[in-house]
Motif scaffolding. Structure first.
Motif, mmCIF file in Angstrom:
data_model
loop_
_atom_site.group_PDB
_atom_site.id
_atom_site.type_symbol
_atom_site.label_atom_id
_atom_site.label_comp_id
_atom_site.label_asym_id
_atom_site.label_seq_id
_atom_site.Cartn_x
_atom_site.Cartn_y
_atom_site.Cartn_z
ATOM 1 N N VAL A 65 15.590 -63.128 33.273
ATOM 2 C CA VAL A 65 15.112 -61.749 33.351
ATOM 3 C C VAL A 65 15.267 -61.227 34.772
ATOM 4 C CG1 VAL A 65 13.137 -60.207 33.079
ATOM 5 C CG2 VAL A 65 13.471 -62.126 31.478
ATOM 6 N N TYR B 37 18.645 -59.205 38.659
ATOM 7 C CA TYR B 37 18.083 -58.800 37.371
ATOM 8 C C TYR B 37 19.113 -58.909 36.254
ATOM 9 C CZ TYR B 37 14.317 -56.560 40.063
ATOM 10 O OH TYR B 37 13.256 -56.311 40.900
ATOM 11 N N SER C 99 19.885 -55.881 31.104
ATOM 12 C CA SER C 99 19.031 -55.262 30.091
ATOM 13 C C SER C 99 17.696 -54.770 30.643
ATOM 14 C CB SER C 99 18.774 -56.253 28.954
ATOM 15 O OG SER C 99 18.151 -57.418 29.460
ATOM 16 N N VAL C 100 17.322 -55.225 31.844
ATOM 17 C CA VAL C 100 16.019 -54.820 32.384
ATOM 18 C C VAL C 100 16.137 -54.018 33.679
ATOM 19 C CG1 VAL C 100 14.986 -56.873 31.359
ATOM 20 C CG2 VAL C 100 15.587 -56.886 33.798
ATOM 21 N N ARG D 10 13.958 -50.911 34.846
ATOM 22 C CA ARG D 10 12.682 -50.918 34.126
ATOM 23 C C ARG D 10 11.732 -51.986 34.663
ATOM 24 N NH1 ARG D 10 12.496 -52.282 28.929
ATOM 25 N NH2 ARG D 10 14.342 -53.652 28.990
ATOM 26 N N PHE D 11 12.280 -53.130 35.049
ATOM 27 C CA PHE D 11 11.460 -54.237 35.534
ATOM 28 C C PHE D 11 11.650 -54.390 37.042
ATOM 29 C CE2 PHE D 11 11.401 -56.996 31.404
ATOM 30 C CZ PHE D 11 11.001 -55.892 30.682
ATOM 31 N N MET E 212 6.711 -54.655 34.422
ATOM 32 C CA MET E 212 7.574 -54.258 33.314
ATOM 33 C C MET E 212 7.157 -52.880 32.827
ATOM 34 S SD MET E 212 7.808 -57.871 31.239
ATOM 35 C CE MET E 212 6.090 -57.855 30.759
ATOM 36 N N LEU F 231 8.711 -50.494 28.309
ATOM 37 C CA LEU F 231 8.980 -51.656 27.461
ATOM 38 C C LEU F 231 9.543 -51.238 26.107
ATOM 39 C CD1 LEU F 231 5.896 -53.771 28.446
ATOM 40 C CD2 LEU F 231 8.260 -54.575 28.524
ATOM 41 N N ASP G 134 12.150 -56.354 24.108
ATOM 42 C CA ASP G 134 11.606 -57.137 25.220
ATOM 43 C C ASP G 134 10.603 -58.178 24.736
ATOM 44 O OD1 ASP G 134 11.518 -54.112 27.127
ATOM 45 O OD2 ASP G 134 12.974 -55.748 27.324
ATOM 46 N N TYR H 237 7.652 -65.265 27.890
ATOM 47 C CA TYR H 237 8.142 -65.154 29.253
ATOM 48 C C TYR H 237 7.694 -66.366 30.072
ATOM 49 C CZ TYR H 237 9.789 -60.398 28.543
ATOM 50 O OH TYR H 237 10.486 -59.306 28.105
#
Length: 119
Positions: free
Chosen positions: A48, A60, A63-64, A67-68, A81, A84, A88, A92
């Motif tokens: 992630v 990163y 896909s994230v 956003r993250f 995060m 979401l 997702d 984790y």
């Protein structure tokens, strides 16, 4: 040896936010990469986000991105995060390894914390 303890998982609706925390115990140095991986049911574990303790460099998954956000403070690493999505949803895991960069596979793993995003 390093022990990793995660917290902060939970259930949230799509568009919501969660913040994961990971506390590291043991021999913690600046030559370490720490980060977060996730595994959804029936899927392989995937990276992630990772951060190198010494350089602060981050990495990163596509896909994230945007956003993250991964960050660190002393012997803790966090994953903020936002926005979401149901995809997702996963367990984790906090991960760490002794390395000069984050291109090395993790050596130490936490027990995991569940994140569930409903639509």
């Amino acid at each position: 040896q390093v022990q990793l303890v995660e917290s902060g998982g939970g259930s949230v609706q799509a568009g919501g936010s969660l913040r994961l925390s990971c506390s590291a115990f043991g021999y913690i140095t600046s030559s370490m990469c720490m980060g977060w991986f996730r595994q959804a049911p029936g899927k392989e574990r995937e990276k992630v986000a990772r951060i190198h303790r010494g350089s602060g460099n981050t990495d990163y998954a596509d896909s994230v991105k945007g956003r993250f956000t991964i960050s660190q403070d002393n012997a803790k690493v966090f994953l903020q995060m936002n926005s979401l999505k149901p995809e997702d949803t996963a367990m984790y895991y906090c991960a760490a390894t002794y390395a000069r960069n984050c291109e090395v596979a993790p050596r130490f793993w936490g027990q995991g914390t569940q994140v569930t995003v409903s639509s």
